[in-house]
Design a protein around this motif. Structure first.
Motif, short mmCIF file in Angstrom:
data_model
loop_
_atom_site.label_atom_id
_atom_site.label_comp_id
_atom_site.label_asym_id
_atom_site.label_seq_id
_atom_site.Cartn_x
_atom_site.Cartn_y
_atom_site.Cartn_z
N TYR A 141 0.84 -1.20 0.00
CA TYR A 141 0.00 0.00 0.00
C TYR A 141 0.87 1.25 0.00
N ASP A 155 0.11 5.00 1.01
CA ASP A 155 -0.88 5.86 1.65
C ASP A 155 -0.78 7.26 1.04
N ARG A 163 -5.53 5.30 -1.01
CA ARG A 163 -4.42 4.33 -0.94
C ARG A 163 -4.26 3.72 -2.32
N LYS A 183 -2.72 0.40 -4.28
CA LYS A 183 -2.29 -0.99 -4.11
C LYS A 183 -1.34 -1.36 -5.24
#
Length: 146
Positions: free
Chosen positions: A76, A78, A93, A95
């Motif tokens: 992740y 952020d 977020r 991925k």
């Protein structure tokens, strides 16, 4: 066997004045590390993840920066308030999947400490804000020299 694997994530051309960082941990007990505020340049995150022999012939990525079920591991990034920038209009977020990293690639990097696993990811979404959700349109992970 559990070994460290060096990784580099390059976030290309993110929108300016937004905080980005790597998520360490999960749930309510996570923290954002390597936090950076975007400007005109790409953002570069370098850190290590853990890798161990899997139950099959492939490897299992693990450690505090790795999330998801065994066959769908990811990292992740952020963004905005999720990265601790409380005055940001963004709470997102990103991925970055680890699923396409081959066993041969893992063997090569573990055998040579001068190699790092690198990916380049678009930093801006179609709406002009920070890219979020599962990254699309990226070339995957590649071995490069440090």
């Amino acid at each position: 066997m559990k070994e460290e694997l060096a990784v580099r994530i390059i976030l290309e051309s993110p929108p300016p004045e937004v905080d980005f960082g790597i998520q360490k941990g999960s749930g309510n007990k996570y923290e954002t590390i390597l936090k950076q505020r975007s400007s005109e340049n790409d953002l570069v995150f370098e850190f290590t993840i853990l890798v161990k022999d899997g139950k099959t012939s492939s490897y299992n990525f693990t450690g505090p920066y790795v999330h998801g079920p065994v066959n769908e591991r990811f990292i992740y990034v952020d963004i905005g308030t999720a990265a601790g920038q409380f005055n940001s209009p963004w709470t997102r977020r990103l991925k970055i999947p680890l699923r396409d990293i081959s066993s041969e690639t893992v063997k090569q990097i573990l055998a040579n400490s001068f190699l790092i696993l690198e990916t380049k990811v678009p930093g801006t979404a179609k709406d002009g804000g920070p890219n979020c959700a599962t990254v699309k349109h990226f070339s995957g992970w590649h071995l490069v020299g440090r």
